[in-house]
Design a protein around this motif. Sequence first.
Motif, PDB file in Angstrom:
ATOM      1  N   ARG A   8      -1.791   9.011   6.414  1.00 39.86           N
ATOM      2  CA  ARG A   8      -3.174   9.426   6.139  1.00 39.86           C
ATOM      3  C   ARG A   8      -3.427   9.514   4.635  1.00 39.86           C
ATOM      4  O   ARG A   8      -4.467   9.094   4.146  1.00 39.86           O
ATOM      5  N   LEU A   9      -2.490  10.074   3.903  1.00 44.66           N
ATOM      6  CA  LEU A   9      -2.651  10.192   2.455  1.00 44.66           C
ATOM      7  C   LEU A   9      -2.775   8.802   1.821  1.00 44.66           C
ATOM      8  O   LEU A   9      -3.675   8.551   1.017  1.00 44.66           O
ATOM      9  N   ARG A  10      -1.909   7.892   2.218  1.00 50.18           N
ATOM     10  CA  ARG A  10      -1.941   6.533   1.661  1.00 50.18           C
ATOM     11  C   ARG A  10      -3.268   5.852   1.976  1.00 50.18           C
ATOM     12  O   ARG A  10      -3.898   5.259   1.090  1.00 50.18           O
ATOM     13  N   ARG A  11      -3.726   5.963   3.214  1.00 50.86           N
ATOM     14  CA  ARG A  11      -4.983   5.303   3.593  1.00 50.86           C
ATOM     15  C   ARG A  11      -6.178   5.875   2.846  1.00 50.86           C
ATOM     16  O   ARG A  11      -7.061   5.131   2.402  1.00 50.86           O
ATOM     17  N   LEU A  12      -6.227   7.183   2.697  1.00 49.32           N
ATOM     18  CA  LEU A  12      -7.330   7.798   1.958  1.00 49.32           C
ATOM     19  C   LEU A  12      -7.301   7.375   0.488  1.00 49.32           C
ATOM     20  O   LEU A  12      -8.339   7.059  -0.096  1.00 49.32           O
ATOM     21  N   MET A  18      -7.328   3.835  -5.627  1.00 49.42           N
ATOM     22  CA  MET A  18      -6.736   4.702  -6.647  1.00 49.42           C
ATOM     23  C   MET A  18      -5.222   4.521  -6.658  1.00 49.42           C
ATOM     24  O   MET A  18      -4.598   4.398  -5.602  1.00 49.42           O
ATOM     25  N   SER A  19      -4.647   4.526  -7.823  1.00 41.88           N
ATOM     26  CA  SER A  19      -3.192   4.427  -7.925  1.00 41.88           C
ATOM     27  C   SER A  19      -2.554   5.771  -7.575  1.00 41.88           C
ATOM     28  O   SER A  19      -3.202   6.821  -7.655  1.00 41.88           O
ATOM     29  N   ARG A  20      -1.300   5.722  -7.205  1.00 38.91           N
ATOM     30  CA  ARG A  20      -0.568   6.957  -6.908  1.00 38.91           C
ATOM     31  C   ARG A  20      -0.498   7.847  -8.150  1.00 38.91           C
ATOM     32  O   ARG A  20      -0.662   9.043  -8.068  1.00 38.91           O
ATOM     33  N   MET A  33       4.873  12.291  -7.483  1.00 33.04           N
ATOM     34  CA  MET A  33       4.805  13.095  -6.252  1.00 33.04           C
ATOM     35  C   MET A  33       4.023  12.423  -5.132  1.00 33.04           C
ATOM     36  O   MET A  33       4.421  12.495  -3.968  1.00 33.04           O
ATOM     37  N   ILE A  34       2.925  11.765  -5.440  1.00 32.71           N
ATOM     38  CA  ILE A  34       2.156  11.108  -4.378  1.00 32.71           C
ATOM     39  C   ILE A  34       3.011  10.031  -3.715  1.00 32.71           C
ATOM     40  O   ILE A  34       3.026   9.906  -2.486  1.00 32.71           O
ATOM     41  N   SER A  35       3.751   9.288  -4.496  1.00 32.77           N
ATOM     42  CA  SER A  35       4.647   8.277  -3.940  1.00 32.77           C
ATOM     43  C   SER A  35       5.694   8.920  -3.028  1.00 32.77           C
ATOM     44  O   SER A  35       5.980   8.418  -1.938  1.00 32.77           O
ATOM     45  N   TYR A  62      -7.017  16.961   9.564  1.00 33.88           N
ATOM     46  CA  TYR A  62      -7.046  15.491   9.561  1.00 33.88           C
ATOM     47  C   TYR A  62      -5.922  14.951   8.687  1.00 33.88           C
ATOM     48  O   TYR A  62      -5.175  14.059   9.097  1.00 33.88           O
ATOM     49  N   LEU A  63      -5.819  15.485   7.493  1.00 34.03           N
ATOM     50  CA  LEU A  63      -4.805  15.011   6.555  1.00 34.03           C
ATOM     51  C   LEU A  63      -3.393  15.163   7.129  1.00 34.03           C
ATOM     52  O   LEU A  63      -2.536  14.303   6.939  1.00 34.03           O
TER      53      LEU A  63
END
Length: 70
Positions: A8-12, A18-20, A33-35, A62-63
Motif C-alpha cells: 500500500r505504501l509503495r502504491r500510494l 514521488m521517490s522514496r 526508511m521508506i525503502s 487502509y494503509l
Amino acid sequence: MNEGFPTRLRRLREARRMSRRTLSELCGLSKDMISIYERGEADPSTSTVCLLADYFETTTDYLLGRTEKF
C-alpha cells in the motif's frame, strides 16, 4: 487477501510519482526508511503510520491493509 502495508505504501507513493528519498525527507525519516518499509524489513512506529496516512490523505486502517476503503 488484503494487501499489506509495504504494498500500500509503495502504491500510494508511486501514484504521486514521488521517490522514496523525497518521501523520507518530507516525513522526517532517515533517507532509506521508506525503502526499508516497502521491502517489509521493518515496521513503522504508530506515529509514522499516522504521519504517512495524513500525508496520503487516507486512513491508517487502509494503509495497514485492514480495510479496502481508501
